[in-house]
Design a protein around this motif. Structure first.
Motif, mmCIF file in Angstrom:
data_model
loop_
_atom_site.group_PDB
_atom_site.id
_atom_site.type_symbol
_atom_site.label_atom_id
_atom_site.label_comp_id
_atom_site.label_asym_id
_atom_site.label_seq_id
_atom_site.Cartn_x
_atom_site.Cartn_y
_atom_site.Cartn_z
ATOM 1 N N GLU A 141 -4.495 49.493 -81.560
ATOM 2 C CA GLU A 141 -5.200 48.822 -80.471
ATOM 3 C C GLU A 141 -4.483 49.008 -79.136
ATOM 4 N N LEU A 142 -3.170 48.876 -79.162
ATOM 5 C CA LEU A 142 -2.396 49.014 -77.925
ATOM 6 C C LEU A 142 -2.499 50.416 -77.337
ATOM 7 N N SER A 192 0.712 57.268 -68.563
ATOM 8 C CA SER A 192 0.702 55.862 -68.166
ATOM 9 C C SER A 192 0.564 54.939 -69.368
ATOM 10 N N LYS A 193 -0.301 55.309 -70.315
ATOM 11 C CA LYS A 193 -0.510 54.511 -71.523
ATOM 12 C C LYS A 193 0.786 54.370 -72.323
ATOM 13 N N ILE A 194 1.509 55.482 -72.465
ATOM 14 C CA ILE A 194 2.741 55.463 -73.254
ATOM 15 C C ILE A 194 3.810 54.637 -72.542
ATOM 16 N N ARG A 195 3.905 54.754 -71.216
ATOM 17 C CA ARG A 195 4.874 53.942 -70.460
ATOM 18 C C ARG A 195 4.590 52.455 -70.631
ATOM 19 N N LYS A 199 7.062 49.544 -72.555
ATOM 20 C CA LYS A 199 7.494 48.314 -71.884
ATOM 21 C C LYS A 199 7.005 47.076 -72.643
ATOM 22 N N TYR A 200 5.755 47.112 -73.107
ATOM 23 C CA TYR A 200 5.203 45.977 -73.851
ATOM 24 C C TYR A 200 5.958 45.779 -75.165
ATOM 25 N N MET A 222 10.080 52.844 -66.555
ATOM 26 C CA MET A 222 10.476 52.203 -67.810
ATOM 27 C C MET A 222 11.923 51.720 -67.840
ATOM 28 N N CYS A 223 12.798 52.355 -67.065
ATOM 29 C CA CYS A 223 14.232 52.099 -67.222
ATOM 30 C C CYS A 223 14.881 51.576 -65.938
#
Length: 330
Positions: A141-142, A192-195, A199-200, A222-223
């Motif tokens: 889902e994510l 963008s989706k993977i970043r 983070k989530y 991300m970092c």
């Protein structure tokens, strides 16, 4: 400390030969070997729940460091401790806590759907049925990939395959995830989706991520902390934004003057500050302190029609940094 790297070095013995029959004959009689130092005296500590970015040009040693941490390579010298385990001993308890995704290598079976590979991982890691269903549905889902689960992996796009690779790596809920170029070759939306997902997942489960990437935006978004390698040597370990500011402390400043400004005062300011003016618009690239001084004097003259600040492109800053890192790290 979750990951501890002390005085780590890794060298490879490389065979070189000249092209053609002559080169082949010479190498048959006497092989020409060279010692390539991929990493030299690396020291690194990573805390639980941290997202660490590893930066460096091609050949800097980023992937070698990832392979050493996961246990795929043995070091020439030095030690690595990951949650009190030695990676290359391949202890089963250790392997259950870590996972790696390499953008240039596939772990999923090419000719079967990803869902089949997920089931295989379920049995390898002995994941409980309820836990497996719960984790899989959340990850799917994510990453918005539900409709592609039962399609052969080879028929998926690069971005879809990478999402499936990340799901396979996280099914057993590892404490440490190593991502080596996870957005390599992906489109902007997939990146963008993977970043967002990383983070989530880090916030939700306190998973520790160690990420290498050629895309500066990956590291930037991300970092907070980066570990920079240059030709196998560590040259920086600290806050990413501080590194950028130390390399290029300037910001771009755009100030549109009102129509009734005093041109003589502006002319005087051009002698004091480095800026250009065209069609009532002042443009400057200055350090924060000088920029503040200029802004105070401009506001004293008249209120602006528009006013904006822009950070200079991070990619250009890092290009300057890697061209001569010692210049900025004295």
């Amino acid at each position: 400390m979750l990951i501890q790297v002390k005085n780590l070095s890794k060298s490879f013995k490389i065979f070189k030969r000249e092209p053609g029959i002559k080169g082949a004959f010479k190498s048959f009689l006497k092989r020409d070997y060279h010692l390539f130092h991929a990493l030299q005296n690396i020291n690194l500590n990573v805390d639980k729940g941290e997202i660490l970015g590893i930066l460096g040009e091609n050949g800097a040693g980023k992937t070698t460091l990832i392979k050493l941490i996961i246990g795929l390579l043995h070091p020439t010298s030095g030690t690595i401790s990951v949650d009190n385990y030695t990676p290359w001993e391949r202890n089963h308890d250790y392997l259950r806590q870590v996972s790696v995704v390499m953008g240039q290598k596939n772990q999923l079976w090419w000719d079967i759907p990803a869902s089949e590979s997920f089931l295989l991982n379920k049995h390898i890691y002995q994941i409980d049925n309820k836990q497996y269903e719960k984790v899989l549905s959340e990850l799917v889902e994510l990453l918005d990939i539900k409709e592609k689960l039962n399609i052969q992996v080879r028929r998926l796009s690069l971005g879809e395959r990478m999402k499936m690779e990340i799901i396979a790596a996280l099914l057993h809920q590892p404490r440490i995830v190593l991502l080596d170029e996870p957005t390599l070759g992906l489109d902007v939306i997939s990146q963008s989706k993977i970043r967002e997902f990383v983070k989530y997942h880090n916030e939700q489960y306190k998973t520790t991520f160690v990420i290498t990437s050629h895309y500066t935006k990956d590291i930037q978004e991300m970092c907070e902390r980066v570990f920079v390698l240059n030709k196998g040597e560590q040259i920086y370990d600290g806050d990413f934004n501080n590194l950028i500011k130390s390399v290029n402390p300037k910001r771009k400043f755009i100030y549109e003057l009102s129509n009734d400004y005093d041109s003589k005062i502006i002319e005087q300011l051009t002698k004091q500050f480095d800026f250009t003016i065209k069609d009532n618009v002042i443009t400057a690239e200055l350090s924060e302190t000088i920029l503040n001084d200029l802004l105070i004097k401009l506001l004293a003259i008249s209120s602006p029609k528009t006013l904006s600040f822009e950070d200079l492109p991070v990619e250009e800053t890092l290009r300057s940094f890697f061209a001569n890192p010692t210049k900025y790290l004295k």
